[in-house]
Design a protein around this motif. Sequence first.
Motif, short mmCIF file in Angstrom:
data_model
loop_
_atom_site.label_atom_id
_atom_site.label_comp_id
_atom_site.label_asym_id
_atom_site.label_seq_id
_atom_site.Cartn_x
_atom_site.Cartn_y
_atom_site.Cartn_z
N THR A 1 0.82 -1.20 0.00
CA THR A 1 0.00 0.00 0.00
C THR A 1 0.86 1.26 0.00
O THR A 1 0.56 2.23 -0.70
N ARG A 2 1.96 1.22 0.78
CA ARG A 2 2.87 2.38 0.79
C ARG A 2 3.49 2.61 -0.59
O ARG A 2 3.62 3.76 -1.03
N GLU B 1 2.15 1.85 -3.42
CA GLU B 1 1.10 2.40 -4.29
C GLU B 1 0.93 3.89 -4.05
O GLU B 1 0.78 4.68 -4.99
N ARG B 2 0.97 4.28 -2.77
CA ARG B 2 0.79 5.70 -2.46
C ARG B 2 1.97 6.53 -2.96
O ARG B 2 1.78 7.64 -3.47
N ALA C 1 1.68 6.91 -6.62
CA ALA C 1 0.63 7.86 -6.97
C ALA C 1 1.10 9.30 -6.82
O ALA C 1 0.71 10.18 -7.59
N LEU D 1 -5.26 1.81 -2.17
CA LEU D 1 -5.43 3.10 -2.84
C LEU D 1 -6.30 3.01 -4.09
O LEU D 1 -7.18 3.85 -4.29
N GLN E 1 -9.83 2.76 -2.98
CA GLN E 1 -10.26 4.03 -2.42
C GLN E 1 -10.61 5.02 -3.52
O GLN E 1 -11.62 5.73 -3.45
N ARG E 2 -9.77 5.05 -4.56
CA ARG E 2 -10.05 5.95 -5.68
C ARG E 2 -11.36 5.58 -6.36
O ARG E 2 -12.18 6.45 -6.71
#
Length: 242
Positions: free
Chosen positions: A70-71, A73-74, A77, A225, A228-229
Motif C-alpha cells: 500500500t505504501r 502504491e501511495r 501515486a 489506494l 479508495q479511488r
Amino acid sequence: MWRREAPHVRAALLRRYGQPDACEDAVQDAAEAAAARWPLTGVPDEPRAWLIQVAARRLIDRMRAEAARTRRERLDAVREPGAGVVPPVDDDTPVTGADDTLRLLFLCCHPALSRPSQVALTLRAVAGLRVEQIAAAYLVPARTMTQRLSRVAPSPFVTLNQAVAVAMAHGPDVGLALLEPLLADPAMRRHHRLHAVRAHLLELDGDAHAAAEHYKLAARLTGSLPEQRYLNRRLARLTSDS
C-alpha cells in the motif's frame, strides 16, 4: 488435537486482529507448520500457545507485506499521478456475450472477495493454472491453497456476492435484506467490502443519501489506494447526479 485446538487459535487471532479471511489463512499455515515439525521434535508442552504464536507471526508477516504494498502504491501515486490506474468500466455500458473470458474475470475480481481470493480465483478460472502452480506462486502447500479456494464458498464474503446476484435478479431491496445479518458481525462492520456492496445496492434502490454515506465509510476503511479511488469516484458521481 488439531480439532480441539483450532477453534481456540482462530478465536485468539480474530479477537486480536479481526480480518476473518487473513486469520483463517494464518490458522491453516500454523497447522501446516505443526504437521511438518511436530513429528520430528514432538508435540510442545503448550500446543495451543505454540499454534497461536506461529499463526500470529504468519499473519503479521502478511499484514506487513500488504502495508508495504500500500505504501508503494501511495508513493507511486504521488510521483506519477494517474500512472498505472485503469479507468473502471462504466456501469451503464452494456456487457455483451462476445467475450466470456472478460465476464469471468469480472466475476473473479468481484469486490465482495478479498484480494488474495480474487488473484487465486483469476489464476485458476481465467489463466487455467493448476492448484499446485498457484500454491507455488503463493509459497504455500497445495493443500493450503485448495482450502483457501474452497473457503471462498462458506465465508461471509459469499453472502456479499449472493446479495449482489439476488439484487440483479429480484431487486436491490432483496439484496439489502441479505446483508442485514452481516451488519451484526463486528468484524464485518469494520470491513470496507460490506459497506461498498451496501452502498451499491442502496444506489440501485434510489437511496442516494444512504448510498453516499456507505461509499464514504468504505473509502475510509479500505487500505487499498486503487479501491479508495474507485469508491471516491462512485461517491463523486453519485453526489454530482443528485
